[in-house]
Each structure stands twice: as C-alpha cells, then as structure tokens.
Write a protein that holds these residues in place. Structure first.
Motif, mmCIF file in Angstrom:
data_model
loop_
_atom_site.group_PDB
_atom_site.id
_atom_site.type_symbol
_atom_site.label_atom_id
_atom_site.label_comp_id
_atom_site.label_asym_id
_atom_site.label_seq_id
_atom_site.Cartn_x
_atom_site.Cartn_y
_atom_site.Cartn_z
ATOM 1 N N CYS A 401 1.413 1.456 3.362
ATOM 2 C CA CYS A 401 1.605 2.128 2.076
ATOM 3 C C CYS A 401 0.936 3.502 2.058
ATOM 4 O O CYS A 401 1.520 4.495 1.598
ATOM 5 N N ILE A 402 -0.288 3.561 2.570
ATOM 6 C CA ILE A 402 -1.022 4.835 2.589
ATOM 7 C C ILE A 402 -0.270 5.868 3.419
ATOM 8 O O ILE A 402 -0.161 7.042 3.047
ATOM 9 N N GLU A 403 0.275 5.439 4.551
ATOM 10 C CA GLU A 403 1.073 6.352 5.374
ATOM 11 C C GLU A 403 2.276 6.889 4.593
ATOM 12 O O GLU A 403 2.705 8.028 4.795
ATOM 13 N N ASN A 404 2.792 6.058 3.682
ATOM 14 C CA ASN A 404 3.944 6.452 2.877
ATOM 15 C C ASN A 404 3.559 7.151 1.580
ATOM 16 O O ASN A 404 4.428 7.493 0.768
ATOM 17 N N GLY A 405 2.234 7.341 1.355
ATOM 18 C CA GLY A 405 1.797 8.113 0.207
ATOM 19 C C GLY A 405 1.493 7.322 -1.044
ATOM 20 O O GLY A 405 1.543 7.875 -2.152
ATOM 21 N N VAL A 406 1.142 6.047 -0.908
ATOM 22 C CA VAL A 406 0.744 5.240 -2.064
ATOM 23 C C VAL A 406 -0.308 4.241 -1.585
ATOM 24 O O VAL A 406 -0.315 3.862 -0.410
ATOM 25 N N LEU A 407 -1.231 3.859 -2.459
ATOM 26 C CA LEU A 407 -2.237 2.890 -2.048
ATOM 27 C C LEU A 407 -2.471 1.850 -3.132
ATOM 28 O O LEU A 407 -2.319 2.117 -4.323
ATOM 29 N N PHE A 408 -2.843 0.642 -2.666
ATOM 30 C CA PHE A 408 -3.106 -0.476 -3.554
ATOM 31 C C PHE A 408 -4.449 -1.102 -3.179
ATOM 32 O O PHE A 408 -5.276 -0.456 -2.537
ATOM 33 N N TYR A 409 -4.685 -2.335 -3.572
ATOM 34 C CA TYR A 409 -5.990 -2.992 -3.355
ATOM 35 C C TYR A 409 -5.745 -4.337 -2.672
ATOM 36 O O TYR A 409 -5.427 -5.316 -3.340
ATOM 37 N N PRO A 410 -5.887 -4.410 -1.335
ATOM 38 C CA PRO A 410 -5.590 -5.637 -0.602
ATOM 39 C C PRO A 410 -6.756 -6.620 -0.609
ATOM 40 O O PRO A 410 -7.911 -6.237 -0.819
ATOM 41 N N GLY A 411 -6.444 -7.906 -0.352
ATOM 42 C CA GLY A 411 -7.501 -8.908 -0.272
ATOM 43 C C GLY A 411 -7.021 -10.191 0.383
ATOM 44 O O GLY A 411 -5.825 -10.375 0.645
ATOM 45 N N GLN A 412 -7.979 -11.075 0.647
ATOM 46 C CA GLN A 412 -7.698 -12.396 1.209
ATOM 47 C C GLN A 412 -8.474 -13.438 0.433
ATOM 48 O O GLN A 412 -9.555 -13.171 -0.097
ATOM 49 N N GLY A 413 -7.920 -14.627 0.342
ATOM 50 C CA GLY A 413 -8.613 -15.735 -0.299
ATOM 51 C C GLY A 413 -8.282 -17.038 0.401
ATOM 52 O O GLY A 413 -7.511 -17.066 1.364
ATOM 53 N N SER A 414 -8.868 -18.129 -0.089
ATOM 54 C CA SER A 414 -8.593 -19.443 0.489
ATOM 55 C C SER A 414 -8.897 -20.511 -0.555
ATOM 56 O O SER A 414 -9.890 -20.415 -1.282
ATOM 57 N N ILE A 415 -8.020 -21.504 -0.646
ATOM 58 C CA ILE A 415 -8.244 -22.635 -1.541
ATOM 59 C C ILE A 415 -7.853 -23.907 -0.798
ATOM 60 O O ILE A 415 -6.796 -23.967 -0.159
ATOM 61 N N ASP A 416 -8.717 -24.906 -0.839
ATOM 62 C CA ASP A 416 -8.460 -26.179 -0.148
ATOM 63 C C ASP A 416 -8.088 -25.951 1.312
ATOM 64 O O ASP A 416 -7.164 -26.575 1.844
ATOM 65 N N GLN A 417 -8.792 -25.015 1.954
ATOM 66 C CA GLN A 417 -8.584 -24.682 3.370
ATOM 67 C C GLN A 417 -7.249 -23.975 3.633
ATOM 68 O O GLN A 417 -6.857 -23.808 4.786
ATOM 69 N N HIS A 418 -6.540 -23.578 2.577
ATOM 70 C CA HIS A 418 -5.281 -22.855 2.748
ATOM 71 C C HIS A 418 -5.511 -21.370 2.456
ATOM 72 O O HIS A 418 -5.807 -21.001 1.323
ATOM 73 N N PRO A 419 -5.388 -20.511 3.457
ATOM 74 C CA PRO A 419 -5.622 -19.077 3.237
ATOM 75 C C PRO A 419 -4.436 -18.420 2.536
ATOM 76 O O PRO A 419 -3.308 -18.923 2.598
ATOM 77 N N PHE A 420 -4.688 -17.311 1.878
ATOM 78 C CA PHE A 420 -3.605 -16.518 1.311
ATOM 79 C C PHE A 420 -4.023 -15.054 1.274
ATOM 80 O O PHE A 420 -5.195 -14.724 1.129
ATOM 81 N N HIS A 422 -3.247 -11.206 -0.506
ATOM 82 C CA HIS A 422 -2.764 -10.742 -1.804
ATOM 83 C C HIS A 422 -3.001 -9.247 -1.978
ATOM 84 O O HIS A 422 -3.756 -8.621 -1.222
ATOM 85 N N MET A 423 -2.356 -8.702 -3.001
ATOM 86 C CA MET A 423 -2.436 -7.268 -3.265
ATOM 87 C C MET A 423 -2.518 -7.030 -4.765
ATOM 88 O O MET A 423 -1.740 -7.597 -5.538
ATOM 89 N N LEU A 424 -3.482 -6.206 -5.186
ATOM 90 C CA LEU A 424 -3.582 -5.787 -6.574
ATOM 91 C C LEU A 424 -2.802 -4.491 -6.775
ATOM 92 O O LEU A 424 -2.899 -3.563 -5.969
ATOM 93 N N VAL A 425 -2.050 -4.446 -7.872
ATOM 94 C CA VAL A 425 -1.362 -3.229 -8.300
ATOM 95 C C VAL A 425 -1.969 -2.849 -9.649
ATOM 96 O O VAL A 425 -1.793 -3.558 -10.636
ATOM 97 N N ALA A 426 -2.699 -1.740 -9.680
ATOM 98 C CA ALA A 426 -3.483 -1.400 -10.877
ATOM 99 C C ALA A 426 -3.597 0.115 -11.016
ATOM 100 O O ALA A 426 -4.667 0.695 -10.838
ATOM 101 N N PRO A 427 -2.504 0.782 -11.365
ATOM 102 C CA PRO A 427 -2.535 2.247 -11.473
ATOM 103 C C PRO A 427 -3.295 2.714 -12.710
ATOM 104 O O PRO A 427 -3.557 1.926 -13.629
ATOM 105 N N PRO A 428 -3.649 3.991 -12.787
ATOM 106 C CA PRO A 428 -4.287 4.532 -13.986
ATOM 107 C C PRO A 428 -3.413 4.348 -15.225
ATOM 108 O O PRO A 428 -2.181 4.289 -15.142
ATOM 109 N N PHE A 429 -4.072 4.284 -16.376
ATOM 110 C CA PHE A 429 -3.384 4.009 -17.635
ATOM 111 C C PHE A 429 -2.347 5.071 -17.998
ATOM 112 O O PHE A 429 -1.441 4.814 -18.775
#
Length: 455
Positions: A401-420, A422-429
């Motif tokens: 995304c950054i190479e294409n001129g946009v950025l977001f907020y990436p992350g990783q999580g896990s529940i019950d040993q299952h990883p996932f 994810h990405m936050l989309v949260a632009p200015p108001f």
C-alpha cells in the motif's frame, strides 16, 4: 565548545524502529496527505498511529501552540498551574459522561493508563481495602508499552521479550470475540451471557477482595482491528464492577474524541466508567498529550484519606504548549462539527469497504464504528484458514500500500491458538467522499498485488 555538526553530515545517528528498514523522510503534511522529501504523496489512511484526527497542517492548532510558547512554555505542576490547564480540563469534563469531571494530564496513552492503575490502587487503600491490587484485562488488548501497562495488555510479541520482568497481579480473560471455539453455534446474546458468567466465576475464584479494577478497550484497536464489544457486554462488566467493588477503567486512548462517531466510545452503550483514559485524538498528535478523566467518588477518597494528594506525577504533566494544542484541537473539532462528519463518512467508508472485500476471497470480517474500521486477512475467508504468523501478511500488504501511495495500520492476533492478521482503516476526520474513493482504489490496487503473491 565548538560544534562539529559538519563533521557528522551524511552519518546516521538515529536509533531506528527497525535498523533493517529504510524510511522515507516526510517533509510536509496537509489534510489527509503526507509528502516526502522526494515529492511523493501518501494518503494517510491510518491517521498516523490512529492519532491525527483533524488532519495534518491545521493552522489554528499551530498558532495556539506558538502563542502559548511565547507566554510560558513550561511550569512544574507540583508548584504552579496555568490558565490553559483549567480551560482544557473544563472543556474535556463538559464532554465526558456524567460524574466524570476531574481531569489529570500526562504526555501520552501509556502514561495515562499507568496513572489510572496507580490511582485505582490508591483509591482502594484509601478505603481500607488493602488487598485490592489485581487487574482484570483482556488477553487480546493493548494498553501501552511501559512494564506495567504491557503486563496488563495482550500483545504477546512484545511481552515475551520481558516475561521475567513483567508485573504479576494480572487476571487475563478472553474477549467476547465471535471466533472463539466455545462460541460456535451460539447467538450473540448467548455468548455475551456465557462470557459474563465466566468472568464472574473467575472473580470469585481469585477473590473479589484482591481485585482492584477491570481495564478494557470498549472498541479494540491494534490487537483486533476495530473489534466492537457486543451489546450487553460492557453493561454486564459495569454491573460486575459495582457488585464486587472494582473500578471500571475504559481505555479510550485510540477511540476518544470522536474517532468512533461519538465523543467517547462508551457513549455507544451509555455506560459510565470510573475512569476514562485518553491520548492521541485529544491533541490530534500535534503535541504529546494524554490523561485520565476521573469520577468524583475517587477524588473524594483522595481528599478524605490522602490529604488531597495523588502519589504520582510526571515532569511534563500539564505541559502548557501541549495543553494549548489540545484545546485548539477540540475547539476545531467542535467548531467544524467533525464528529457528525465522522458518522456520515464512516457509513460511506463502510459501504465502500463492503463492496471492495466482496471481490477478494482473502479479505473478510469487516467491522468497526465511525472512522475506526478493520478487516481480517485469510487464505480463504469461507474456511477462515489463516496465514502463518511468520508470513506477516498484514505488514506485507501495508508495505505494498505504501508503495502505491496509501498507508494503513497492520496487526496480528491470536485466539484459541488460531492466528489472524488484520488491518485498521482510520483516516483523518476531514476526509471527503472523493478522497475515500481514492483510498479504496489504492487499497484495491494493493490487494490485487497481494492476492497474486499470497492467495
């Protein structure tokens, strides 16, 4: 002493966040955009670290900071206070839920949460409840990067480095995340009831006389992108806190001051915590600022049992220039009716993301409120088969995304040993519908490249 600046030109003395990564140098910010020194423009789809709520380059905030610095840039709040401290505290109290009317200032979110933990302990000691020191929190959460706040959070990648140094006295429970194994086949109201029963049993097992507070993100940010607590859950936690004399502390560092379409995320459920912590959006990151809003009964305990003193403090608490940024930021937010704008543009963004992810088998679980939205990445969203954590696909997608001129907020999580992933989309108001369309086009372009390599 002669400076040797010229001798150092070309040498790199920065302690980088990642020494194996190259970072563009940003020269300017304006509205929802960042511009690097090479002239490349980036659409800031994450408001920095979900912090620059009113957008970049707002002159009213810059002017307020300049004016305050020209008068008095720093005082020690153990000895003095300033007019802007009184004004901002009053403004924040007027926006907070009822009975939350006293404001303590820090330099950021981790300090705010650390302060709330200490205040909770001092409150119980002042009421002669010596044994109350434990904290309940979610196993998937983030409350800061100091040792104590890291202890109560659920960012396992950061915690494992310091497992020997982290504090005890933390009771971690799984959040009411709908992909938990024990929720299969249950409706939302059923698994909320199940969660609350499990929490109460844990409270009784640990002994309520040892538990100080329940620390919670009403809408989870970086650890389960924009996961909204289901209806009935926070209301149930409030009842449990009342029943067992625990303080309810709402971590609104990411959600506060309009991000979700309400001034505070707890307003979506009309509940009143004992403490709300805040940062990020209070100043839109124009200056480091955070704090906590405290219910009156806690203040009365300080006045009655502790000679009015909170056994805590920071050098930069109540920094006048940061407070001036906060006041100008909130004034701008209110004067331009940006919270209603968040609701309107949040609905539009949600509809565009819904349309987009329908075209990709690797993207699903869209959720959130206002301009705090998130989605998950899978090998296949029908089976919910995850990627391997080592692939770091959310971070990889964000780099595309950054190479294409946009950025977001990436992350990783896990529940019950299952990883996932994810990405936050949260632009200015201040984002417009045309700018949302551009952001979605850039995300779609990036997802097509991502799909060709990973899906």
């Amino acid at each position: 002493m002669n400076r040797k600046w010229n001798d150092n030109v070309g040498q790199d003395h920065v302690f980088h966040r990642n020494f194996n990564q190259s970072y563009p140098h940003i020269a300017k910010g304006e509205g929802i955009y960042l511009y690097d020194t090479q002239g490349k423009r980036y659409l800031d789809g994450s408001s920095g670290a979900v912090a620059v709520n009113i957008g970049h380059g707002v002159k009213e905030v810059v002017e307020a900071m300049t004016e305050q610095a020209s008068q008095i840039a720093y005082i020690h709040t153990l000895r003095f206070e300033t007019k802007v401290q009184q004004e901002l505290a009053s403004l924040i109290a007027s926006l907070a839920p009822k009975e939350l009317d006293t404001v303590y200032f820090t330099s950021g979110g981790a300090e705010a949460n650390e302060s709330a933990l200490k205040l909770s302990r001092q409150y119980h000691l002042g009421n002669d409840h010596q044994g109350k020191f434990k904290v309940i929190s979610h196993s998937i959460s983030y409350h800061g990067n100091t040792m104590r706040t890291l202890s109560i959070g659920g960012d396992q990648k950061r915690k494992k480095l310091y497992d020997k140094e982290l504090h005890g006295g933390v009771i971690q429970i799984d959040p009411p995340y709908d992909k938990r194994n024990d929720f299969q086949g249950l409706h939302e109201d059923e698994y909320v009831s199940c969660c609350l029963d499990q929490i109460e049993k844990q409270i009784i097992k640990e002994d309520p006389e040892t538990i100080s507070c329940f620390f919670i993100e009403p809408i989870v940010g970086s650890q389960i992108a924009a996961f909204v607590m289901p209806d009935g859950y926070l209301e149930g936690i409030r009842k449990l806190c009342d029943r067992y004399d625990m303080l309810l502390i709402a971590d609104e560092v990411m959600t506060g001051f309009g991000r979700t379409g309400k001034v505070f995320a707890v307003n979506h459920w009309d509940i009143t915590p004992d403490i709300i912590t805040f940062a990020k959006g209070v100043s839109s990151a124009y200056a480091p600022l955070g704090g906590m809003i405290v219910k009156n009964h806690i203040i009365q305990t300080l006045k009655g049992s502790w000679d009015g003193k909170f056994a805590h403090g920071y050098t930069f608490s109540g920094h006048p220039v940061a407070l001036a940024a906060g006041k100008a930021n909130i004034d701008y937010l209110l004067d331009n009716d940006l919270i209603n704008h968040v609701q309107e543009k949040g609905r539009y963004l949600y509809s565009k993301l819904t349309e987009l992810i329908g075209n990709f088998s690797c993207v699903g679980s869209l959720r959130g409120e206002g301009l705090l939205l998130g989605f998950e990445l899978y090998k296949d969203k029908q089976s919910l088969e995850p990627f391997k954590p080592s692939q770091q696909v959310a971070e990889t997608l964000n780099q595309i995304c950054i190479e294409n001129g946009v950025l977001f907020y990436p992350g990783q999580g896990s529940i019950d040993q299952h990883p996932f992933d994810h990405m936050l989309v949260a632009p200015p108001f201040v984002i417009t519908e045309d700018e949302i369309d551009l952001m979605i086009d850039l995300l779609e372009k990036s997802l097509r490249t991502f799909r060709n390599h990973f899906c």
